[in-house]
Design a protein around this motif. Structure first.
Motif, PDB file in Angstrom:
ATOM      1  N   THR A  49      62.513  70.432  57.490  1.00 30.87           N
ATOM      2  CA  THR A  49      62.589  70.245  56.045  1.00 30.87           C
ATOM      3  C   THR A  49      61.654  71.229  55.348  1.00 30.87           C
ATOM      4  O   THR A  49      60.552  71.479  55.803  1.00 30.87           O
ATOM      5  CB  THR A  49      62.197  68.800  55.671  1.00 30.87           C
ATOM      6  N   CYS A  50      62.116  71.784  54.228  1.00 32.44           N
ATOM      7  CA  CYS A  50      61.328  72.708  53.426  1.00 32.44           C
ATOM      8  C   CYS A  50      60.631  71.933  52.311  1.00 32.44           C
ATOM      9  O   CYS A  50      61.273  71.178  51.579  1.00 32.44           O
ATOM     10  CB  CYS A  50      62.241  73.790  52.835  1.00 32.44           C
ATOM     11  N   TYR A  51      59.313  72.112  52.185  1.00 27.98           N
ATOM     12  CA  TYR A  51      58.513  71.423  51.184  1.00 27.98           C
ATOM     13  C   TYR A  51      57.836  72.450  50.270  1.00 27.98           C
ATOM     14  O   TYR A  51      57.378  73.491  50.735  1.00 27.98           O
ATOM     15  CB  TYR A  51      57.421  70.593  51.858  1.00 27.98           C
ATOM     16  N   LEU A  52      57.718  72.138  49.005  1.00 29.37           N
ATOM     17  CA  LEU A  52      57.003  72.996  48.067  1.00 29.37           C
ATOM     18  C   LEU A  52      55.511  72.712  48.132  1.00 29.37           C
ATOM     19  O   LEU A  52      55.097  71.607  48.471  1.00 29.37           O
ATOM     20  CB  LEU A  52      57.496  72.770  46.636  1.00 29.37           C
ATOM     21  N   THR A  53      54.706  73.679  47.744  1.00 30.34           N
ATOM     22  CA  THR A  53      53.250  73.536  47.752  1.00 30.34           C
ATOM     23  C   THR A  53      52.718  73.265  46.347  1.00 30.34           C
ATOM     24  O   THR A  53      51.603  73.643  46.020  1.00 30.34           O
ATOM     25  CB  THR A  53      52.587  74.810  48.318  1.00 30.34           C
ATOM     26  N   THR A  54      53.487  72.578  45.537  1.00 29.46           N
ATOM     27  CA  THR A  54      53.175  72.402  44.121  1.00 29.46           C
ATOM     28  C   THR A  54      51.866  71.676  43.842  1.00 29.46           C
ATOM     29  O   THR A  54      51.307  71.842  42.765  1.00 29.46           O
ATOM     30  CB  THR A  54      54.312  71.655  43.393  1.00 29.46           C
ATOM     31  N   ASN A  55      51.342  70.900  44.769  1.00 29.61           N
ATOM     32  CA  ASN A  55      50.082  70.176  44.515  1.00 29.61           C
ATOM     33  C   ASN A  55      48.893  71.093  44.339  1.00 29.61           C
ATOM     34  O   ASN A  55      47.912  70.728  43.707  1.00 29.61           O
ATOM     35  CB  ASN A  55      49.791  69.179  45.629  1.00 29.61           C
ATOM     36  N   VAL A  56      48.942  72.291  44.904  1.00 30.71           N
ATOM     37  CA  VAL A  56      47.856  73.255  44.738  1.00 30.71           C
ATOM     38  C   VAL A  56      48.354  74.549  44.085  1.00 30.71           C
ATOM     39  O   VAL A  56      47.596  75.483  43.933  1.00 30.71           O
ATOM     40  CB  VAL A  56      47.145  73.575  46.072  1.00 30.71           C
ATOM     41  N   GLY A  57      49.611  74.603  43.698  1.00 28.10           N
ATOM     42  CA  GLY A  57      50.207  75.802  43.114  1.00 28.10           C
ATOM     43  C   GLY A  57      50.794  76.667  44.209  1.00 28.10           C
ATOM     44  O   GLY A  57      51.984  76.681  44.440  1.00 28.10           O
ATOM     45  N   SER A  58      49.949  77.379  44.894  1.00 28.21           N
ATOM     46  CA  SER A  58      50.348  78.126  46.084  1.00 28.21           C
ATOM     47  C   SER A  58      49.227  77.976  47.102  1.00 28.21           C
ATOM     48  O   SER A  58      48.122  77.563  46.761  1.00 28.21           O
ATOM     49  CB  SER A  58      50.584  79.604  45.750  1.00 28.21           C
ATOM     50  N   VAL A  59      49.524  78.277  48.347  1.00 26.39           N
ATOM     51  CA  VAL A  59      48.534  78.120  49.414  1.00 26.39           C
ATOM     52  C   VAL A  59      48.106  79.495  49.900  1.00 26.39           C
ATOM     53  O   VAL A  59      48.942  80.358  50.165  1.00 26.39           O
ATOM     54  CB  VAL A  59      49.106  77.291  50.587  1.00 26.39           C
ATOM     55  N   ARG A  60      46.791  79.666  50.011  1.00 21.99           N
ATOM     56  CA  ARG A  60      46.232  80.920  50.521  1.00 21.99           C
ATOM     57  C   ARG A  60      45.409  80.674  51.790  1.00 21.99           C
ATOM     58  O   ARG A  60      45.292  81.548  52.643  1.00 21.99           O
ATOM     59  CB  ARG A  60      45.365  81.557  49.439  1.00 21.99           C
ATOM     60  N   SER A  61      44.823  79.474  51.942  1.00 16.65           N
ATOM     61  CA  SER A  61      44.068  79.135  53.151  1.00 16.65           C
ATOM     62  C   SER A  61      44.357  77.688  53.531  1.00 16.65           C
ATOM     63  O   SER A  61      44.786  76.894  52.696  1.00 16.65           O
ATOM     64  CB  SER A  61      42.567  79.369  52.948  1.00 16.65           C
ATOM     65  N   TYR A  62      44.157  77.358  54.803  1.00 20.09           N
ATOM     66  CA  TYR A  62      44.480  76.012  55.277  1.00 20.09           C
ATOM     67  C   TYR A  62      43.616  75.631  56.468  1.00 20.09           C
ATOM     68  O   TYR A  62      43.020  76.471  57.120  1.00 20.09           O
ATOM     69  CB  TYR A  62      45.955  75.907  55.678  1.00 20.09           C
ATOM     70  N   ALA A  63      43.594  74.328  56.760  1.00 27.83           N
ATOM     71  CA  ALA A  63      42.990  73.771  57.968  1.00 27.83           C
ATOM     72  C   ALA A  63      43.923  72.662  58.437  1.00 27.83           C
ATOM     73  O   ALA A  63      44.174  71.714  57.708  1.00 27.83           O
ATOM     74  CB  ALA A  63      41.599  73.228  57.673  1.00 27.83           C
TER      75      ALA A  63
END
Length: 130
Positions: A67-81
């Motif tokens: 499934t494809c999910y949007l990253t709208t909660n942070v706008g866009s994602v640049r870093s992750y853990a």
């Protein structure tokens, strides 16, 4: 500073009804997490800026593979853990297309090299040839 969290119960609601608007992720801690990112063991955290900066959010719950999910909660994602078993790909476009970045379980990245607007849950290690 603690990141906002999204509950596991909401995961089922959004996966069925509004998966494109919000990501819910599963937790299954089984190894020590890297210590650089401010994210708890058993969670999946995203930040809008490099080096775990900008807007951030942590998730619990399970994603539906493929499934494809949007990253709208942070706008866009640049870093992750990602401190659990969840794997997948970040994509530059909001429909899980374009430039991608593979995310293995229990890893982190200070900068994926582009702004990601979607994430697809998938088994990255299943496709690895190493």
């Amino acid at each position: 500073m603690a990141l906002p969290t999204v509950s596991t119960n909401l995961a089922k609601v959004f996966t069925a009804g509004a998966a494109a608007a919000l990501l819910m992720l599963g937790a299954s801690p089984s190894s020590a997490a890297p210590t650089a990112a401010p994210c708890s063991q058993g969670t999946y955290c995203w930040w809008s800026g490099a080096n775990f900066g900008g807007n951030g959010i942590s998730y619990t719950g399970d994603l539906v593979t493929g499934t494809c999910y949007l990253t709208t909660n942070v706008g866009s994602v640049r870093s992750y853990a990602h401190y659990h078993r969840q794997e997948g790909y970040f994509y530059a476009n909001s429909n899980c297309t374009g430039r991608s970045h593979a995310v293995r379980a229990r890893t982190e990245s200070r900068d994926i090299g582009f702004n990601a607007y979607s994430f697809k849950a998938a088994c990255v290690s299943c496709l690895a040839k190493d």
